[in-house]
Design an enzyme around this catalytic site. Structure first.
Site, PDB file in Angstrom:
ATOM      1  N   CYS A   1     -12.591  -1.188   7.056  1.00 23.37           N
ATOM      2  CA  CYS A   1     -13.505  -2.047   6.298  1.00 23.37           C
ATOM      3  C   CYS A   1     -12.686  -3.076   5.517  1.00 23.37           C
ATOM      4  O   CYS A   1     -11.590  -2.791   5.044  1.00 23.37           O
ATOM      5  CB  CYS A   1     -14.435  -1.235   5.405  1.00 23.37           C
ATOM      6  SG  CYS A   1     -13.639  -0.089   4.256  1.00 23.37           S
TER       7      CYS A   1
ATOM      8  N   THR B   1     -10.282   2.216   4.608  1.00 25.03           N
ATOM      9  CA  THR B   1     -10.257   0.955   3.851  1.00 25.03           C
ATOM     10  C   THR B   1      -9.128   0.061   4.329  1.00 25.03           C
ATOM     11  O   THR B   1      -8.089   0.535   4.780  1.00 25.03           O
ATOM     12  CB  THR B   1      -9.971   1.191   2.355  1.00 25.03           C
ATOM     13  OG1 THR B   1      -8.698   1.843   2.220  1.00 25.03           O
ATOM     14  CG2 THR B   1     -11.051   1.998   1.689  1.00 25.03           C
ATOM     15  N   ASP B   2      -9.319  -1.253   4.174  1.00 23.05           N
ATOM     16  CA  ASP B   2      -8.148  -2.117   4.192  1.00 23.05           C
ATOM     17  C   ASP B   2      -7.328  -1.699   2.966  1.00 23.05           C
ATOM     18  O   ASP B   2      -7.838  -1.027   2.056  1.00 23.05           O
ATOM     19  CB  ASP B   2      -8.543  -3.597   4.128  1.00 23.05           C
ATOM     20  CG  ASP B   2      -7.421  -4.499   4.648  1.00 23.05           C
ATOM     21  OD1 ASP B   2      -6.247  -4.046   4.673  1.00 23.05           O
ATOM     22  OD2 ASP B   2      -7.698  -5.649   5.027  1.00 23.05           O
ATOM     23  N   TRP B   3      -6.064  -2.082   2.952  1.00 24.30           N
ATOM     24  CA  TRP B   3      -5.165  -1.563   1.910  1.00 24.30           C
ATOM     25  C   TRP B   3      -5.600  -2.036   0.514  1.00 24.30           C
ATOM     26  O   TRP B   3      -5.636  -3.218   0.223  1.00 24.30           O
ATOM     27  CB  TRP B   3      -3.726  -1.959   2.240  1.00 24.30           C
ATOM     28  CG  TRP B   3      -2.994  -0.893   3.030  1.00 24.30           C
ATOM     29  CD1 TRP B   3      -1.738  -0.420   2.779  1.00 24.30           C
ATOM     30  CD2 TRP B   3      -3.470  -0.132   4.155  1.00 24.30           C
ATOM     31  NE1 TRP B   3      -1.413   0.584   3.673  1.00 24.30           N
ATOM     32  CE2 TRP B   3      -2.462   0.778   4.521  1.00 24.30           C
ATOM     33  CE3 TRP B   3      -4.663  -0.111   4.874  1.00 24.30           C
ATOM     34  CZ2 TRP B   3      -2.601   1.688   5.579  1.00 24.30           C
ATOM     35  CZ3 TRP B   3      -4.808   0.792   5.928  1.00 24.30           C
ATOM     36  CH2 TRP B   3      -3.786   1.658   6.273  1.00 24.30           C
TER      37      TRP B   3
END
Ligand SMILES: *[C@@H]1O[C@H](CO)[C@@H](O)[C@H](O)[C@H]1NC(C)=O
Ligand SMILES: *[C@@H]1O[C@H](CO)[C@@H](O)[C@H](O)[C@H]1NC(C)=O
Ligand SMILES: *[C@@H]1O[C@H](CO)[C@@H](O)[C@H](O)[C@H]1NC(C)=O
Length: 733
Positions: free
Chosen positions: A219, A252-254
């Site tokens: 995401c 998640t994206d970072w």
């Protein structure tokens, strides 16, 4: 050559090459995950869904382990064109370059190469492919990591890449889901996308990823309609998991997480890297444990997260004999040599992704010229070192990828000037190289040469690095380093000027494209480590060029109809991006979507259309299993392509579809099929296009269904989106 590579290297998996995506058994994987779940403590479960924190493990992302089931820390690592921060891997051409091959088998081979190196290094999850950004904006900084701005082409490339990666045993993580179309303000950006545009453009390739059995989805940072994607129930739960039937996990994206319970309750399954970059702020770990204890998050939701993660691990058979982790992200650039012969694949993709845009007087392929002048800083390797800029955050020397986390460390670089010089020796051609971007220096180097080859570039990347004033997204669509002036100065003195463009996306060519001395324009894209060898293969005619543009090259920036937004992106252009916009507004591009020349010529004939699709809404099961009937083939189109020239060459035949008048307003034509065939001079081949129910449908926002409209569809088959050679009709009753 393409087919030979497949046969010689992948004989064992050849049967899957023509297949769709990855053929994994989710039911069996879920069975194992369910059994494993009963052996896990609450602490184990929390560890599996939570990253250990930034900088606390060997990979870009690391989860906790669960020893009771032999589950070691899961290792997630960038990125989409090769394994990042490791010194002896293969740097494949970028996604956009793979797209410009329009070659399913090569897309899959490239994915397989990336996936097999991922596995050899003990990495579980490779953070790619990129299906978003799709390319709403021509200047978008990360467009080059993905597969061009047409959802159908991007969808095929996404599916094939996932198939290759996962067939090799690694988990793919398709990203960035969704609406992350620009780098500017990406952490706060609010994307407001109407439901139809969402489905027909930006969601489309993610739907193909799910159908390809992708293990995970990342995401993105931005919000959709005011809610962060990583805590957006509509995007994660309703659309991705329920409507599309996604069975893997959302990560998640970072540092894209903003909440503990809200993210858990809306469908997030894993947080990475588990903390912010200072290690101070985090949302899961013991905070998730408390939220489960207090009932803010149901324990069944935690179990669902764990099952999704474990099922993906079992799906890829990573529970048995998976190699140990052999990298350390923090020490940057160690690791064993896992290159194998992947350079062969990298070269084939680099070669077949090159697009020939102009070739007056058949100046190409080169016919033993007496002398060649090579001009431009982009012709030679960066003199400071091929990996001297962190995450490739500079545009010096040959441009073979953009900048940011989607880069990898070059093991070597075949620089164009070196490769041309070496090839020229065979013909006794004398070569001089002037690695200068200064116009008068370029002109003086060019003036006495038979042929002048000028290299120009345009770069883009991720927002955490600014390069020459570009904060990720490009500031404009011009060639960098005054490239157009260099070309004009050279063309002023040399009547056989050949322009080679290495670029992340469209570049405006108007100031020189029509100059009579500019005899050829070679779109060399972002070719990776084999840049020079691939270019030589094409300009010397060992292989006829067969790439086609995966976006349009407009005459002016405004002709794209979209510009980078401030904090809210309303997607007000709807379905009308790139050629869809230009067709609607009768704007002529310089080179249209799908365009590319060959050293041969092709004649199109004998179109045949069969199928009797029935109109109406999609009626099959939508959950679970992802709407199987939507992907049923309901019509088939074939045509004959004859190689009417004198050399063996490959052609990409493209099918464009227009909907009946009973449908709501829709682009006049949209790509809904392509087929690439290599044909000997004088021979013919049949191309085949299979139209699935969804390919003939539009998204009805009020019914929340795909609807196949009643009436007459127009079907055009041709060599580009504007070079339509054959046409026919299809009736839906
Ligand atoms: C690519 O590299 C991987 C890992 O070293 C190896 O297993 C695979 O055989 C290589 N592929 C080719 C075509 O050499
Ligand atoms: C986006 O749409 C909203 C609601 O219609 C409007 O208030 C806003 O001004 C629009 N923003 C832009 C940048 O067009
Ligand atoms: C090309 O195809 C057309 C039919 O589409 C046919 O009439 C013509 O003869 C063909 N030309 C060549 C050179 O094959």
């Amino acid at each position: 050559m393409r087919r030979q590579i497949l046969v010689s290297f992948f004989a064992a998996s050849a049967v899957l090459v023509s297949g769709q995506g990855f053929s994994g058994d989710w039911d069996a994987a879920y069975g194992k995950a369910q059994t494993a779940l009963s052996k896990l403590s609450q602490t184990d479960k929390i560890a599996i869904v939570t990253g250990v924190g930034w900088g606390k493990g060997p990979c870009s992302g690391n989860s906790g382990a669960a020893n009771s089931i032999g589950y070691r820390t899961l290792c997630l690592q960038d990125g989409p064109l090769g394994v990042r921060t490791v010194s002896s891997i293969t740097v494949f051409p970028a996604g956009v370059h793979a797209a410009s091959t329009w070659d399913r088998a090569l897309m899959r081979d490239r994915g397989h190469g990336i996936g097999s190196q991922t596995k050899a290094l003990g990495i579980n999850v490779i953070l790619g492919p990129v299906a978003g950004p799709l390319g709403q904006f021509a200047q978008g900084g990360r467009n080059w990591e993905g597969f061009g701005n047409d959802p159908y082409l991007c969808g095929v490339a996404t599916e094939q890449t996932i198939g290759g990666i996962q067939e090799a045993g690694a988990q793919a993580c398709v990203k960035h889901y969704i609406g992350n179309e620009q780098e500017k303000n990406r952490h706060d950006m609010n994307s407001v996308i109407d439901d139809r545009t969402l489905h027909e453009l930006y969601l489309w390739p993610f739907a193909e990823a799910v159908r390809a059995n992708v293990a995970s989805v990342m995401c993105s940072y931005n919000k959709i309609s005011g809610t962060w994607v990583c805590e957006n129930g509509r995007m994660m739960d309703d659309i991705l998991k329920k409507e599309l039937g996604f069975k893997g996990y959302v990560v998640t994206d970072w540092d894209a997480q903003h909440s503990t319970a809200a993210s858990a309750n809306t469908g997030l399954d894993m947080t990475m890297p588990g903390s912010d970059y200072n290690g101070n702020t985090y949302y899961w770990g013991n905070k998730l444990q408390s939220a489960v204890q207090s009932g803010q998050v149901a324990s069944s939701r935690l179990d669902d997260m764990v099952k999704r993660i474990l099922a993906s691990w079992y799906l890829l058979k990573q529970d048995s004999n998976y190699p140990n982790i052999a990298i350390d992200h923090r020490s940057n650039n160690g690791g064993p040599n896992v290159q194998g012969n992947n350079a062969t694949i990298a070269r084939a993709v680099a070669r077949d992704g090159i697009v020939l845009l102009k070739n007056s007087d058949n100046v190409l392929p080169l016919q033993k010229p007496k002398s060649i002048a090579i001009i431009g800083s982009g012709a030679v390797a960066n003199p400071k070192g091929i990996n001297s800029c962190q995450d490739n955050g500079c545009n010096q020397g040959t441009l073979v990828m953009g900048w940011g986390s989607g880069t990898a460390t070059l093991p070597y670089l075949s620089a164009p000037a070196d490769a041309i010089t070496s090839r020229a020796k065979q013909d006794g051609t004398s070569v001089t190289t002037a690695a200068t971007d200064t116009a008068n220096q370029g002109a003086s180097a060019a003036q006495n040469a038979d042929v002048a080859i000028v290299f120009i570039t345009a770069d883009g990347g991720e927002e955490y690095i600014t390069v020459e004033g570009n904060e990720g997204d490009r500031n404009d669509l011009n060639a960098w380093h005054n490239g157009a002036d260099l070309v004009k100065a050279v063309a002023n003195v040399n009547k056989n000027t050949i322009v080679v463009v290495n670029t992340v996306g469209p570049v405006l060519l108007e100031s020189f494209a029509d100059l009579p001395n500019v005899k050829a324009i070679v779109w060399a894209g972002l070719p990776g480590q084999e840049a020079g060898n691939a270019l030589v293969d094409i300009i010397y005619g060992a292989t006829s060029p067969s790439g086609k543009l995966p976006y349009s090259i407009a005459k002016a920036a405004k002709d794209y109809g979209t510009t980078i937004q401030a904090m809210t992106d309303n997607f007000s252009e709807g379905l009308y991006i790139d050629y869809r916009y230009m067709d609607k507004n009768s704007i002529s591009p310089r080179y249209e979507f799908g365009f590319g020349l060959s050293y041969s010529t092709f004649n199109y004939s004998s179109i045949s259309i069969s199928g009797t699709p029935t109109s109406g809404p999609e009626s099959g099961p939508t959950v679970p299993g992802g709407a199987a009937s939507l992907f049923e083939v309901v019509a088939t189109v074939t045509a004959t392509i004859t190689n009417s020239g004198s050399v063996t060459a490959a052609e990409v035949a493209q099918l464009y579809l227009g909907l009946p008048s009973s449908a709501p307003a829709t682009p006049v034509r949209q790509l809904r099929g392509f087929d690439k065939v290599s044909i000997k001079a004088g021979e013919s081949a049949t191309v085949k296009f299979e139209l699935r129910r969804r390919d003939l449908s539009y998204w009805d926002s009020s019914a929340k269904k795909w609807v196949l409209p009643k009436g007459t569809f127009t079907i055009d088959v041709g060599a580009s989106s504007r070079d339509l050679r054959l046409s026919g009709k299809l009736e839906a009753s």
